[in-house]
Write an enzyme that holds these catalytic residues in place. Structure first.
Site, short mmCIF file in Angstrom:
data_model
loop_
_atom_site.label_atom_id
_atom_site.label_comp_id
_atom_site.label_asym_id
_atom_site.label_seq_id
_atom_site.Cartn_x
_atom_site.Cartn_y
_atom_site.Cartn_z
N MET A 245 44.22 45.98 49.39
CA MET A 245 43.81 45.59 50.53
C MET A 245 45.29 45.34 51.39
O MET A 245 45.29 44.79 52.43
CB MET A 245 43.01 44.22 50.89
N GLY A 246 46.28 45.58 50.84
CA GLY A 246 47.62 45.97 51.58
C GLY A 246 48.40 44.37 51.42
O GLY A 246 47.91 43.81 50.35
N HIS B 230 51.16 44.50 42.86
CA HIS B 230 50.42 45.79 43.34
C HIS B 230 51.55 46.96 42.63
O HIS B 230 50.86 47.86 42.24
CB HIS B 230 50.45 45.87 44.76
N GLU C 232 43.87 42.92 36.27
CA GLU C 232 43.20 41.94 35.49
C GLU C 232 43.25 40.83 36.23
O GLU C 232 42.55 39.62 35.87
CB GLU C 232 43.45 41.84 34.05
N LYS C 233 44.08 40.39 37.25
CA LYS C 233 43.98 39.37 38.28
C LYS C 233 42.56 39.22 38.65
O LYS C 233 41.98 38.25 38.93
CB LYS C 233 44.78 39.69 39.36
#
Ligand code: AMP
Length: 288
Positions: free
Chosen positions: A31-32, A38, A151-152
C-alpha cells in the site's frame, strides 16, 4: 530505472513480454509508504523467488478499510517511494488509480471462509474480503511467476495462499520473515502515526510477545490461556488497554490451541493512542 505503469493493459503486456524472454517475474503488492521491510520482500523475491524482474505494486485499497479506519489519512508519498524503488533497482512500479481497479459496475468479491473468522477477520469485519479481492485481481492482472507477502501480516498470507490455491491462480505465493526496527517494534507504514511516548509504550508489544514465546518454548505444558491472561495484565499495566486480540494459534491452521505441542504463533492487535498495531511471533516447542 523504475518504470511506472498505471493500467492493467500495460502491466499485462510488460510481464508477458518478460516471460516470453524466459525471465522470471515477481510481484510485491503493497500500500506504499515504503520502508526497509518492504524492500526485504524485494530481496526475498530475488533470492528465494529467483526473480529476474520485480514489479512492486502500490494501491491503497479502499475496500479493505472499515468506515472508521484510516483510509483517508493513510500515508501516500509516491515520489519518495519511487526513489526507494530506484535505489533497489525495482523494474516496475504498478500504481493503478481506484477507477482502474474498480471501474463503474464492479460487482465481484472473493471471500475466504474459515481462516478469516478469527483475529483480524473478527476485529476488522470485511477486511479480508477486500484483501482477497484486490490481491486476486493484482495476481490475475500481472500473472507473475511468484508474489511475495510478509509474515508481519501472517493471517493475510495464509488467506492469500488459500485463495490462490482454491482459485487455481498460477502464481507461487512466497512468505517472507517479519522485519523489526532496531528497537524491536515491527516495522510498519502506520508507525509514523505514533508519538515518541506512544512508541515507547508500543515497545511493550514485542517484549510481551517475546516473553510469551520464551515461556511456552521452555514450559510446553503451560496452558496458553494462563500465559495470555498474565500477558494481558502486563500490557494493561504498561498502558496498553485496548487489546483487540491476543491469541496463540497453530502456525499452520490458525486454529485455537490449549497447549503448544506443534509449531504455533502468538498474535496481537492492539491500539496505542489512536494507532492500531499488529505483531506476531513464532513459538517453536523444543520437542518439534
Ligand atoms: P503494506 O504496505 O503494509 O500493506 O504491506 C505490504 C507487504 O509488506 C505485505 O505483504 C506485508 O506483510 C509486508 N510487510 C509490511 N511490513 C512488514 C514487516 N515489518 N515485515 C515483513 N513484511 C512486512
Amino acid at each position: 530505472m523504475t518504470k511506472i505503469l498505471r493500467t492493467v493493459a500495460e502491466l499485462r503486456q510488460q510481464v508477458h513480454a518478460w516471460k516470453a524472454d524466459g525471465l522470471k517475474v515477481a510481484m510485491v503488492p503493497t500500500m506504499g509508504a515504503l520502508h526497509h521491510a518492504h524492500m526485504s520482500l524485494v530481496t526475498h523475491a530475488r533470492t528465494i523467488g529467483h526473480a529476474d524482474r520485480i514489479v512492486v505494486t502500490i494501491f491503497v485499497n479502499p475496500t479493505q478499510f472499515g468506515p472508521n479506519e484510516d483510509f483517508d489519512k493513510y500515508p501516500r508519498q509516491e515520489q519518495q517511494d519511487v526513489a526507494l524503488l530506484k535505489e533497489h533497482k525495482v523494474d516496475i512500479l504498478y500504481a493503478p488509480a481506484v477507477s482502474e481497479m474498480y471501474p463503474p459496475g464492479f460487482a465481484t468479491t472473493v471471500q475466504v471462509s474459515g481462516l478469516t473468522s478469527a483475529l483480524c477477520g473478527a476485529s476488522r469485519p470485511g477486511h479480508f474480503d477486500g484483501v482477497s479481492t484486490v490481491v486476486t485481481k493484482l495476481l490475475l492482472q500481472g500473472l507473475p511467476d511468484c508474489a511475495v507477502f510478509g509474515e508481519k501480516d501472517y493471517q493475510q498470507l495464509a488467506v492469500i495462499r488459500q485463495s490462490a490455491r482454491d482459485l487455481d491462480i498460477p502464481v507461487d505465493i512466497l512468505g517472507a520473515p517479519l522485519i523489526r526496527d532496531a528497537d524491536g517494534l515491527a516495522t510498519s507504514s502506520r508507525n509514523v502515526y505514533l508519538s515518541e511516548s506512544e512508541r515507547q509504550t508500543a515497545l511493550l508489544i514485542p517484549r510481551t510477545l517475546q516473553h510469551i514465546t520464551t515461556t511456552l518454548e521452555q514450559g510446553p505444558n503451560a496452558l496458553c490461556e494462563n500465559v495470555i491472561a498474565k500477558a494481558r495484565r502486563t500490557l494493561q499495566e504498561g498502558g496498553i488497554h485496548n487489546i483487540h486480540y491476543l491469541d496463540i494459534r497453530d502456525a499452520q491452521t490458525l486454529e485455537n490451541i490449549t497447549r503448544v505441542h506443534n509449531p504455533a504463533r502468538v498474535f496481537i492487535a492492539a491500539q496505542v493512542g489512536t494507532t492500531r498495531l499488529i505483531d506476531n511471533m513464532a513459538i517453536n516447542p523444543a520437542s518439534v
